[in-house]
Structure formats: structure tokens, C-alpha cells
Design a protein around this motif. Sequence first.
Motif, mmCIF file in Angstrom:
data_model
loop_
_atom_site.group_PDB
_atom_site.id
_atom_site.type_symbol
_atom_site.label_atom_id
_atom_site.label_comp_id
_atom_site.label_asym_id
_atom_site.label_seq_id
_atom_site.Cartn_x
_atom_site.Cartn_y
_atom_site.Cartn_z
ATOM 1 N N VAL A 113 1.118 5.231 4.937
ATOM 2 C CA VAL A 113 2.402 5.178 4.140
ATOM 3 C C VAL A 113 2.441 6.104 2.939
ATOM 4 C CG1 VAL A 113 1.632 3.440 2.493
ATOM 5 C CG2 VAL A 113 4.075 3.519 3.169
ATOM 6 N N GLU A 261 5.210 6.951 -1.359
ATOM 7 C CA GLU A 261 5.377 6.482 -0.005
ATOM 8 C C GLU A 261 6.266 7.364 0.779
ATOM 9 O OE1 GLU A 261 6.250 2.125 0.246
ATOM 10 O OE2 GLU A 261 4.695 1.765 -1.054
ATOM 11 N N SER A 263 7.914 7.469 4.997
ATOM 12 C CA SER A 263 8.216 7.071 6.278
ATOM 13 C C SER A 263 8.715 7.815 7.352
ATOM 14 C CB SER A 263 9.086 5.543 6.232
ATOM 15 O OG SER A 263 10.375 6.068 5.862
#
Length: 311
Positions: A113, A261, A263
Amino acid sequence: MRKVIISGASGFLGRNLLALFGEDDDVIALTSDVRKLEEISCAAPVRILSNTAFLESNLDLNGFTLLHLAYARSHEAEPITDSIQFSVRLLQAAQAMGVRRIIHISSQSLYDVHRAAPAKVSDLVWPTNLYDIGKYYLEHWISEFAVKNRWDFVHLRIASLVGNNFPQRITTRLVQNALTKGEISINLNGKLFSYTHVRDVADAILIAQCMEDPAFWNQTYNVGSMESYPLTHVAKAIGEVCAEEGITVTIHEAPAPENGENSSLDSLDFMERTGWQAKFSLKDIIRDEVKFQLRQNNDSLSRTKGNGLNV
């Protein structure tokens, strides 16, 4: 003519996938509760079966592809175990009925992540919870099952999905606040988001199902938009789209520690092999959600007036 069995057909992705089939297609929709598919949008004559009914059936399914979407949206041990056990029984039953091809829907959540760049299939997986571990286990089990029984298989690690009536996503919640309160609040933590509209992923699955090049099969692919953006860009898009509707939105930004983070996915391999591309940009995703919520609000207001209530 497409011949498919769809597990998890009553889920968010499953319903959007069903909507793409035509009257010449042969579709079997599997669900844990057939009542969830009583009102489906599908031009094909769908055969709806409960999971149990399918496992106990003896159909002739030669030439069918199993589109395996079913998996618990949970981080708890029991539903994850149930999902794995159902998957095993499902493939064994499908094998006995003549199925020899599967497209398994996996997840981008398998990757680190805190990655510094869009994840590639060659990257080391980094499962952080039982959901991820179950997904990764199923990828390996399905691959071994397919090799042993001479199936063709593909694993699609799909991006985070967005679309109408999917409140799990922050885009949906922010749009709701913008429309109901005229303001949204965001944290400036630097997190990079990458969303793909559910209809784009449904298109990708159907394109994959139709691929006849043997080199395409027995592989793992990432499937998702190549866009990535911080929450500030999401908020800006919401403000711009709401302005198109004559709605003013105030954006409140709160400083927050960087969390690193990310994604985002690198989907170039799948795109080059299939010709697929995501049609929905971030702005398109937000516009679709804003229009959907406005329709929902108008329908609710109409029903209230129809009941003779003062508003």
C-alpha cells in the motif's frame, strides 16, 4: 454467443457485468440469495441459481467460461474461509460439468500500500490482512487446479471500483456531503487514489473472456485506470462538477501527516494485449455520481410529495 457462469452475480461488479450481455448470450448467474437478482438489468435470458443449487446440479457446461467474482467483502476469518471453501467446491463442480476456462477476479490490495510507483504484476505482493491473504491463496490454488485439470485461467487484479450506489468509497461520501451540505472536508495526507469505474472493469472482463490468443491465458494481469490523484484533485473535480449543476461547494482542507499510501496500478500489459482502455476519467466518475445522487434526491422528493407530505 458468449456462454458464461458468473459467481457473485448479485454483487456490485456482478450486476454491472450482467447488464452487458445480449439476447444471444447464455448466462448462468450464481448468488447466495436469489432474491437479490429478482430485478436485474440484462438483455440475455439469465438462468439464476443459488450457489447450493448449482453445486448440486448436473448441467452440460461444455464451452462455458466461469467468471469467478464471489468473495466476501470482509477481513474476518470465517467469511474468508467460507469464500475459499466455496471456490474450491465451485471449481470442482464446474469441472464435473465440463467447464475448462476461468477468469478469477483478484485485487490490487495484494500490493504494498506504500508503493512508490504504480504496482506491476511482477512486484512482490504485500498482503496486510486476511482479505488479501485469502485472495492470494486463491490465485495460487486456482492456478494449480487449472494446470492439473488442463483449464485456461486468468487472474485479474482489479483496481478499487467506484460507481453508482457504492457508499464504501470516499468519492460517494464526498459527493453526498457536497450535495446535502454544500461543503466537503479533506485531509492533506498525500495519499494517492486510483479509482476505476465498475462499468470499465465489467468491459475488461468481457474482453478477456473473448480472447482466443493462447498466449493471453494462464497469466495474471492488472486492470485499472492509469490515473492517480491526491484527494485535493478529487475535491476539486467535485466542486467543478457541482458548479455545472449550479451548486456551490466549499472545500475545507486540513493539514495531516503524510501517510505515503498509493493504490495506483500499471495496467499496460493488459491494455496492450486486449486493446482495453478505461473510458471514465476522474471527472467522468464524479459527474456520473453527482447525476446519480441528484436523481435519487429528486425521486425521493417526488415520492414525499406524492404521499401528501409537506417538504
